[in-house]
Write a protein that holds these residues in place. Structure first.
Motif, PDB file in Angstrom:
ATOM      1  N   HIS A 191      53.245  35.963  42.574  1.00 11.20           N
ATOM      2  CA  HIS A 191      53.393  37.328  43.065  1.00 11.20           C
ATOM      3  C   HIS A 191      54.542  38.024  42.344  1.00 11.20           C
ATOM      4  CE1 HIS A 191      51.126  36.906  47.163  1.00 11.20           C
ATOM      5  NE2 HIS A 191      50.507  36.298  46.169  1.00 11.20           N
ATOM      6  N   ASN A 192      55.619  37.296  42.085  1.00  9.51           N
ATOM      7  CA  ASN A 192      56.744  37.878  41.366  1.00  9.51           C
ATOM      8  C   ASN A 192      56.334  38.300  39.952  1.00  9.51           C
ATOM      9  OD1 ASN A 192      58.275  37.242  43.615  1.00  9.51           O
ATOM     10  ND2 ASN A 192      59.125  35.368  42.745  1.00  9.51           N
ATOM     11  N   VAL A 193      55.627  37.410  39.283  1.00  7.13           N
ATOM     12  CA  VAL A 193      55.153  37.719  37.926  1.00  7.13           C
ATOM     13  C   VAL A 193      54.194  38.910  37.954  1.00  7.13           C
ATOM     14  CG1 VAL A 193      53.813  36.847  35.973  1.00  7.13           C
ATOM     15  CG2 VAL A 193      55.459  35.355  37.122  1.00  7.13           C
ATOM     16  N   GLY A 194      53.296  38.924  38.944  1.00 11.60           N
ATOM     17  CA  GLY A 194      52.334  40.016  39.058  1.00 11.60           C
ATOM     18  C   GLY A 194      53.004  41.353  39.283  1.00 11.60           C
ATOM     19  N   ASN A 195      53.996  41.403  40.170  1.00 10.56           N
ATOM     20  CA  ASN A 195      54.707  42.648  40.427  1.00 10.56           C
ATOM     21  C   ASN A 195      55.410  43.162  39.173  1.00 10.56           C
ATOM     22  OD1 ASN A 195      54.925  43.781  43.353  1.00 10.56           O
ATOM     23  ND2 ASN A 195      54.872  41.562  43.617  1.00 10.56           N
ATOM     24  N   LYS A 196      56.047  42.269  38.439  1.00 11.24           N
ATOM     25  CA  LYS A 196      56.739  42.679  37.211  1.00 11.24           C
ATOM     26  C   LYS A 196      55.744  43.175  36.161  1.00 11.24           C
ATOM     27  CE  LYS A 196      60.736  39.587  37.633  1.00 11.24           C
ATOM     28  NZ  LYS A 196      61.448  38.429  37.042  1.00 11.24           N
ATOM     29  N   SER A 197      54.610  42.487  36.046  1.00 10.38           N
ATOM     30  CA  SER A 197      53.614  42.866  35.039  1.00 10.38           C
ATOM     31  C   SER A 197      53.008  44.232  35.343  1.00 10.38           C
ATOM     32  CB  SER A 197      52.505  41.809  34.966  1.00 10.38           C
ATOM     33  OG  SER A 197      53.028  40.543  34.649  1.00 10.38           O
ATOM     34  N   VAL A 198      52.651  44.453  36.606  1.00  9.46           N
ATOM     35  CA  VAL A 198      52.066  45.735  36.993  1.00  9.46           C
ATOM     36  C   VAL A 198      53.073  46.856  36.789  1.00  9.46           C
ATOM     37  CG1 VAL A 198      51.216  47.070  38.956  1.00  9.46           C
ATOM     38  CG2 VAL A 198      50.405  44.740  38.587  1.00  9.46           C
ATOM     39  N   ASP A 251      59.039  49.733  42.028  1.00  7.98           N
ATOM     40  CA  ASP A 251      58.175  48.868  42.834  1.00  7.98           C
ATOM     41  C   ASP A 251      56.825  49.552  43.012  1.00  7.98           C
ATOM     42  OD1 ASP A 251      57.031  47.045  44.528  1.00  7.98           O
ATOM     43  OD2 ASP A 251      58.688  46.975  45.948  1.00  7.98           O
ATOM     44  N   ILE A 252      55.832  49.064  42.315  1.00  7.56           N
ATOM     45  CA  ILE A 252      54.515  49.698  42.301  1.00  7.56           C
ATOM     46  C   ILE A 252      53.684  49.285  43.511  1.00  7.56           C
ATOM     47  CG2 ILE A 252      52.379  50.008  40.991  1.00  7.56           C
ATOM     48  CD1 ILE A 252      54.816  51.160  39.594  1.00  7.56           C
ATOM     49  N   PHE A 293      62.800  39.023  45.255  1.00  6.85           N
ATOM     50  CA  PHE A 293      62.658  37.850  44.395  1.00  6.85           C
ATOM     51  C   PHE A 293      63.342  36.610  44.978  1.00  6.85           C
ATOM     52  CE2 PHE A 293      62.165  41.352  41.256  1.00  6.85           C
ATOM     53  CZ  PHE A 293      60.856  41.082  40.924  1.00  6.85           C
ATOM     54  N   THR A 294      64.263  36.787  45.914  1.00  5.22           N
ATOM     55  CA  THR A 294      64.872  35.639  46.578  1.00  5.22           C
ATOM     56  C   THR A 294      64.109  35.250  47.837  1.00  5.22           C
ATOM     57  OG1 THR A 294      66.399  37.125  47.740  1.00  5.22           O
ATOM     58  CG2 THR A 294      67.169  36.145  45.676  1.00  5.22           C
ATOM     59  N   GLU A 295      63.497  36.219  48.501  1.00  5.18           N
ATOM     60  CA  GLU A 295      62.786  35.945  49.744  1.00  5.18           C
ATOM     61  C   GLU A 295      61.352  35.481  49.510  1.00  5.18           C
ATOM     62  OE1 GLU A 295      63.379  36.145  53.188  1.00  5.18           O
ATOM     63  OE2 GLU A 295      65.491  36.065  52.627  1.00  5.18           O
ATOM     64  N   ASN A 296      60.694  36.079  48.516  1.00  2.60           N
ATOM     65  CA  ASN A 296      59.288  35.750  48.293  1.00  2.60           C
ATOM     66  C   ASN A 296      59.161  34.354  47.696  1.00  2.60           C
ATOM     67  OD1 ASN A 296      56.419  36.341  48.033  1.00  2.60           O
ATOM     68  ND2 ASN A 296      56.809  36.407  45.830  1.00  2.60           N
ATOM     69  N   LYS A 297      58.325  33.539  48.310  1.00  4.69           N
ATOM     70  CA  LYS A 297      58.174  32.142  47.888  1.00  4.69           C
ATOM     71  C   LYS A 297      56.960  31.921  46.996  1.00  4.69           C
ATOM     72  CE  LYS A 297      61.684  31.025  50.517  1.00  4.69           C
ATOM     73  NZ  LYS A 297      61.931  32.294  51.196  1.00  4.69           N
ATOM     74  N   ARG A 298      56.301  32.990  46.582  1.00  5.06           N
ATOM     75  CA  ARG A 298      55.094  32.852  45.765  1.00  5.06           C
ATOM     76  C   ARG A 298      55.388  33.363  44.355  1.00  5.06           C
ATOM     77  NH1 ARG A 298      52.370  36.220  50.397  1.00  5.06           N
ATOM     78  NH2 ARG A 298      54.520  36.939  50.269  1.00  5.06           N
ATOM     79  N   ASN A 338      54.583  51.773  34.041  1.00  3.93           N
ATOM     80  CA  ASN A 338      55.698  52.554  33.516  1.00  3.93           C
ATOM     81  C   ASN A 338      55.540  52.839  32.033  1.00  3.93           C
ATOM     82  OD1 ASN A 338      57.111  52.889  35.929  1.00  3.93           O
ATOM     83  ND2 ASN A 338      58.223  50.966  35.696  1.00  3.93           N
ATOM     84  N   ARG A 339      54.928  51.927  31.288  1.00  2.00           N
ATOM     85  CA  ARG A 339      54.688  52.190  29.866  1.00  2.00           C
ATOM     86  C   ARG A 339      53.574  53.208  29.673  1.00  2.00           C
ATOM     87  NH1 ARG A 339      56.596  48.677  25.945  1.00  2.00           N
ATOM     88  NH2 ARG A 339      55.655  50.231  24.552  1.00  2.00           N
ATOM     89  N   ILE A 340      52.501  53.063  30.439  1.00  2.00           N
ATOM     90  CA  ILE A 340      51.355  53.958  30.270  1.00  2.00           C
ATOM     91  C   ILE A 340      51.688  55.374  30.714  1.00  2.00           C
ATOM     92  CG2 ILE A 340      49.017  54.468  31.102  1.00  2.00           C
ATOM     93  CD1 ILE A 340      48.585  51.414  31.284  1.00  2.00           C
TER      94      ILE A 340
END
Length: 305
Positions: free
Chosen positions: A126-133, A147-148, A118-123, A138-140
């Protein structure tokens, strides 16, 4: 001596591939390093070959297609998959391979999100997408995978030779994770440092387009692997909608003794019928999925892979 295969799917990574091959050659000198070129136009294949990698080609575009060919073609005791963009330092490679070879782990996940991602990635998307996935899976599947969508993983031979690759693109990591969770493979995570691409190196991941594909893959695999839960959700929605529409009809009936809204009543009954049918579909498909898991376990008992 156990055989280790380092798998590097590549598409136009001429700027970084030589360094990646050299780094993993240094930490895993006994490993065979395979670079599968996926229609690169910048000379990635020649650079990789000159760096000492075994170069092969996959002409069907997409990371999933490359991984399919790799898993089919290569025989090893441990498979280490990395990207060719030099975002994953090689320092964790030995630890990840040792977990497969000495601890019986089927899939080792290089966890970027607990480290520097989250500190290195500048997009930011992508951060939001990784957290959402991560949240959805994990819920399903009632798991705690951190890290999926990481492209840094190590696999055992039983996992590789019994994994049906269906995805064609970047959704392949999501498919791997769900398959491992559903089939009760042993998963371990290793926090790994992540560094953003060097200047001039361009990501091939389209945030919106590939993000939609990943979400659709989750939706599809949810219905296939957890059909009872999937169809029960839709069944409940239909029942709640039917109940919401029928309340005014019942109130009028108790007040007047008459049904004044027959169209509304018919809609309510339709929602109830659909809800029951969806639930029955879920029950039937649940038994089908359970049977498939039984057959998969029997297939895993074979030693001819």
């Amino acid at each position: 001596m156990s055989k280790i295969a380092v798998l590097i799917p590549c598409y136009n990574e001429s700027q970084t591939i030589a360094k990646v091959v050299a780094d993993y050659r240094e930490v895993l000198p006994e490993a065979d390093i395979y670079v599968y070129d996926n229609n690169s136009s910048d000379g990635t294949d020649e650079i990789a070959r000159n760096a000492g990698a075994i170069v092969r080609y996959e002409y069907r575009q997409g990371k999933g297609n490359v991984i399919r060919s790799m898993f089919r073609d290569i025989d090893a005791d441990c498979y280490l998959m990395i990207d060719g963009d030099d975002t994953y330092p090689a320092e964790n490679a030995r630890e990840m391979c040792d977990l497969v070879l000495n601890k019986g782990v089927d899939m080792v996940v290089g966890d970027r999100l607990s480290s520097t991602y989250f500190t290195e990635n500048k997009r930011p998307f992508h951060n939001v997408g990784n957290k959402s996935v991560r949240f959805l899976i994990n819920r399903i599947f009632k798991s705690e995978v951190k890290d999926i969508m990481t492209g840094y993983r190590a696999f055992s031979k039983p996992f590789v030779k019994n994994f049906p690759v269906l995805s064609k693109g970047f959704e392949i990591e999501t498919e791997m994770t769900i398959h491992a969770l559903d089939k009760n493979f042993l998963i371990r995570e290793v926090p790994v440092n992540y560094r953003d691409r060097p200047a001039g190196s361009v990501s091939k991941l389209n945030t919106v387009q590939d993000g939609i594909k990943v979400l659709m893959t989750i939706f599809k695999l949810f219905s296939e692997y957890k059909p009872l839960k999937f169809f029960s959700v839709w069944s409940l929605i239909c029942v709640l909608l039917g109940s919401g529409f029928i309340i005014p009809v019942l109130i009028e009936y108790f007040d007047t003794g008459l049904v004044l809204r027959f169209p509304t009543l018919f809609v309510c009954l339709a929602f109830y019928i659909i809800g029951v049918l969806l639930f029955m579909c879920g029950l039937i498909l649940h038994n089908v999925a359970k049977k498939h898991r039984m057959l998969f376990e029997l297939m895993m008992n074979r030693k001819d892979y």
